[in-house]
Structures are given as C-alpha cells and as structure tokens.
Design a protein around this motif. Structure first.
Motif, PDB file in Angstrom:
ATOM      1  N   ASP A 217      14.110  10.561  -0.107  1.00 23.63           N
ATOM      2  CA  ASP A 217      15.004  10.991  -0.687  1.00 23.63           C
ATOM      3  C   ASP A 217      16.130  11.847  -0.034  1.00 23.63           C
ATOM      4  N   VAL A 218      17.457  12.099  -0.464  1.00 25.52           N
ATOM      5  CA  VAL A 218      18.235  13.010   0.370  1.00 25.52           C
ATOM      6  C   VAL A 218      17.990  14.295  -0.283  1.00 25.52           C
ATOM      7  N   MET A 219      17.948  14.779  -1.318  1.00 28.29           N
ATOM      8  CA  MET A 219      17.844  15.827  -2.017  1.00 28.29           C
ATOM      9  C   MET A 219      16.516  16.432  -2.540  1.00 28.29           C
ATOM     10  N   MET A 220      15.724  17.126  -1.703  1.00 28.57           N
ATOM     11  CA  MET A 220      14.358  17.599  -2.097  1.00 28.57           C
ATOM     12  C   MET A 220      14.560  19.208  -2.226  1.00 28.57           C
ATOM     13  N   GLU A 221      13.946  19.719  -1.123  1.00 27.45           N
ATOM     14  CA  GLU A 221      13.785  21.382  -1.295  1.00 27.45           C
ATOM     15  C   GLU A 221      15.010  21.796  -1.104  1.00 27.45           C
ATOM     16  N   SER A 222      16.062  21.215  -0.376  1.00 29.04           N
ATOM     17  CA  SER A 222      17.623  21.567  -0.215  1.00 29.04           C
ATOM     18  C   SER A 222      18.391  20.306  -0.349  1.00 29.04           C
ATOM     19  N   MET A 223      19.685  20.537  -0.401  1.00 34.57           N
ATOM     20  CA  MET A 223      20.417  19.651  -0.976  1.00 34.57           C
ATOM     21  C   MET A 223      20.538  18.259   0.298  1.00 34.57           C
ATOM     22  N   ASP A 224      20.072  18.626   1.523  1.00 29.75           N
ATOM     23  CA  ASP A 224      20.196  17.594   2.723  1.00 29.75           C
ATOM     24  C   ASP A 224      18.661  17.521   3.342  1.00 29.75           C
ATOM     25  N   LYS A 225      17.618  17.755   2.717  1.00 32.45           N
ATOM     26  CA  LYS A 225      16.444  18.050   3.381  1.00 32.45           C
ATOM     27  C   LYS A 225      16.129  16.691   4.176  1.00 32.45           C
ATOM     28  N   GLY A 226      16.507  15.683   3.091  1.00 33.26           N
ATOM     29  CA  GLY A 226      16.270  14.085   3.743  1.00 33.26           C
ATOM     30  C   GLY A 226      16.715  13.676   4.982  1.00 33.26           C
ATOM     31  N   PHE A 227      18.030  14.069   5.129  1.00 34.74           N
ATOM     32  CA  PHE A 227      18.647  14.077   6.403  1.00 34.74           C
ATOM     33  C   PHE A 227      17.874  14.610   7.738  1.00 34.74           C
ATOM     34  N   ASP A 228      17.296  15.899   7.366  1.00 32.19           N
ATOM     35  CA  ASP A 228      16.389  16.555   8.329  1.00 32.19           C
ATOM     36  C   ASP A 228      15.328  15.850   8.649  1.00 32.19           C
ATOM     37  N   VAL A 229      14.589  15.472   7.737  1.00 32.72           N
ATOM     38  CA  VAL A 229      13.395  14.571   7.985  1.00 32.72           C
ATOM     39  C   VAL A 229      13.728  13.247   8.634  1.00 32.72           C
ATOM     40  N   ALA A 230      14.884  12.597   8.341  1.00 32.28           N
ATOM     41  CA  ALA A 230      15.150  11.613   8.969  1.00 32.28           C
ATOM     42  C   ALA A 230      15.514  11.530  10.490  1.00 32.28           C
ATOM     43  N   ARG A 231      16.160  12.568  10.678  1.00 30.55           N
ATOM     44  CA  ARG A 231      16.603  13.145  11.990  1.00 30.55           C
ATOM     45  C   ARG A 231      15.251  13.198  12.764  1.00 30.55           C
ATOM     46  N   ASN A 232      14.473  14.068  12.335  1.00 33.84           N
ATOM     47  CA  ASN A 232      13.014  14.358  13.120  1.00 33.84           C
ATOM     48  C   ASN A 232      12.264  13.230  13.538  1.00 33.84           C
ATOM     49  N   LEU A 233      12.261  12.296  12.408  1.00 36.16           N
ATOM     50  CA  LEU A 233      11.413  11.202  12.555  1.00 36.16           C
ATOM     51  C   LEU A 233      12.007   9.994  13.689  1.00 36.16           C
ATOM     52  N   LYS A 234      13.391  10.152  13.504  1.00 38.02           N
ATOM     53  CA  LYS A 234      14.334   9.030  14.557  1.00 38.02           C
ATOM     54  C   LYS A 234      14.332   9.760  15.946  1.00 38.02           C
TER      55      LYS A 234
ATOM     56  N   ASP B 181       0.813  -1.180   0.149  1.00 37.52           N
ATOM     57  CA  ASP B 181       0.098   0.019  -0.087  1.00 37.52           C
ATOM     58  C   ASP B 181       0.961   1.259   0.065  1.00 37.52           C
ATOM     59  N   VAL B 182       0.953   1.965  -1.129  1.00 31.68           N
ATOM     60  CA  VAL B 182       1.782   3.115  -1.280  1.00 31.68           C
ATOM     61  C   VAL B 182       1.348   4.410  -1.117  1.00 31.68           C
ATOM     62  N   ALA B 183       1.793   5.242  -0.268  1.00 28.02           N
ATOM     63  CA  ALA B 183       1.529   6.639  -0.289  1.00 28.02           C
ATOM     64  C   ALA B 183       2.580   7.498  -0.825  1.00 28.02           C
ATOM     65  N   ILE B 184       2.376   8.764  -1.152  1.00 23.03           N
ATOM     66  CA  ILE B 184       3.277   9.516  -1.587  1.00 23.03           C
ATOM     67  C   ILE B 184       3.252  10.930  -0.812  1.00 23.03           C
ATOM     68  N   ALA B 185       4.654  11.360  -0.667  1.00 28.32           N
ATOM     69  CA  ALA B 185       4.785  12.892  -0.156  1.00 28.32           C
ATOM     70  C   ALA B 185       5.594  13.350  -1.130  1.00 28.32           C
ATOM     71  N   ARG B 186       5.709  14.626  -1.686  1.00 26.21           N
ATOM     72  CA  ARG B 186       6.576  15.408  -2.416  1.00 26.21           C
ATOM     73  C   ARG B 186       7.253  16.472  -1.950  1.00 26.21           C
ATOM     74  N   SER B 187       7.444  16.506  -0.596  1.00 27.87           N
ATOM     75  CA  SER B 187       8.241  17.291   0.209  1.00 27.87           C
ATOM     76  C   SER B 187       8.755  16.945   1.609  1.00 27.87           C
ATOM     77  N   GLY B 188       9.484  17.192   2.098  1.00 27.25           N
ATOM     78  CA  GLY B 188       9.830  16.755   3.534  1.00 27.25           C
ATOM     79  C   GLY B 188       8.750  16.994   4.677  1.00 27.25           C
ATOM     80  N   GLU B 189       8.293  18.291   4.406  1.00 27.77           N
ATOM     81  CA  GLU B 189       7.234  18.712   5.366  1.00 27.77           C
ATOM     82  C   GLU B 189       5.963  17.842   5.260  1.00 27.77           C
ATOM     83  N   GLU B 190       5.640  17.562   3.850  1.00 28.16           N
ATOM     84  CA  GLU B 190       4.248  16.770   3.541  1.00 28.16           C
ATOM     85  C   GLU B 190       4.722  15.268   4.182  1.00 28.16           C
ATOM     86  N   GLY B 191       5.810  14.877   4.081  1.00 29.26           N
ATOM     87  CA  GLY B 191       6.458  13.482   4.444  1.00 29.26           C
ATOM     88  C   GLY B 191       6.223  13.403   5.885  1.00 29.26           C
TER      89      GLY B 191
END
Length: 129
Positions: free
Chosen positions: A52-69, A27-37
């Motif tokens: 993905d690592v690079m979205m709105e900025s070069m390292d946005k994916g790292f920020d999202v991962a850190r927030n989730l963890k 079952d697949v859902a999609i988010a097109r930005s870090g904030e939406e994710g």
C-alpha cells in the motif's frame, strides 16, 4: 505454492485480499506497517509483495519500495502497489509503473480492488500469464 506478502494497514482490505489469494492457492503473509514489511521480506523472501502507498505516512509505501529495490537480496521481488491516491486526491499515475524515474514498483492497482483484477495482476507479475 507462491508466497505473497501483503504490506497494508487497512484490516478489511488485507483480509479480503488474503481470502482471494488463498482461494487461488497462494501462501499469504501479512505485515501491517512498512517496517514490519521490510522485516518479513528479509525473513521469508516472498515471491511477490503487495504494498500500500499510504500507511504510517502519506508516502510510506514509496519508501518501502525504494528500500527493497536498492537491496541486492530483494530487488528482483515484484512489487504490486495499491493506491487510493486517485480516489483521495483526484490525481492518477501518469507514467507507467516500472519506470525507475517514477515508481520503484512493477505494477499497481487502484483501490477499491476488484478480485479479478487483483488475481490478473498477481499472475502477470509472477509470470503465470
């Protein structure tokens, strides 16, 4: 049916991953930005996140991962990080994913993705192998 959230702003890659994963009954859902994710993770608590690592900025994916963890509600959701860093910079990941001092993720895949590699990584992270 396991829920997978894809957080990536590349429409073509997202659509390809969605087709591949749905063909294996995910079952697949999609988010097109870090904030939406982050918002969709809080709403639906997926079983796995492909980020993905690079979205709105070069390292946005790292920020999202850190927030989730850091969040007790989401820290146990496995994160598979997608990267084109090697392709774009010539640099690769020299330490293993999952090392908290390096990357706050559980695995990674280099873009462009191979369908079998994607399925293999997803199944391994969900404990199906």
């Amino acid at each position: 049916m396991p829920k997978v959230l894809i957080i990536d702003d590349d429409v073509d890659i997202v659509e390809a991953m969605k087709v591949i994963l749905e063909s294996k009954n995910y079952d697949v859902a999609i988010a097109r930005s870090g904030e939406e994710g982050l918002k969709k993770t809080k709403e639906s608590k997926p079983d796995l996140i492909i980020l993905d690592v690079m979205m709105e900025s070069m390292d946005k994916g790292f920020d999202v991962a850190r927030n989730l963890k850091k969040d007790e509600r989401h820290k146990d959701i496995p994160i598979l990080m997608l990267t084109a860093i090697k392709e774009k910079t010539g640099l690769g990941f020299e330490k293993e994913a999952g090392d908290p001092d390096w990357l706050p993720v559980d695995g990674y895949c280099e873009k462009p993705l191979k369908p079998n590699e994607l399925i293999s990584k997803v199944e391994a992270l969900l404990g199906k192998k």
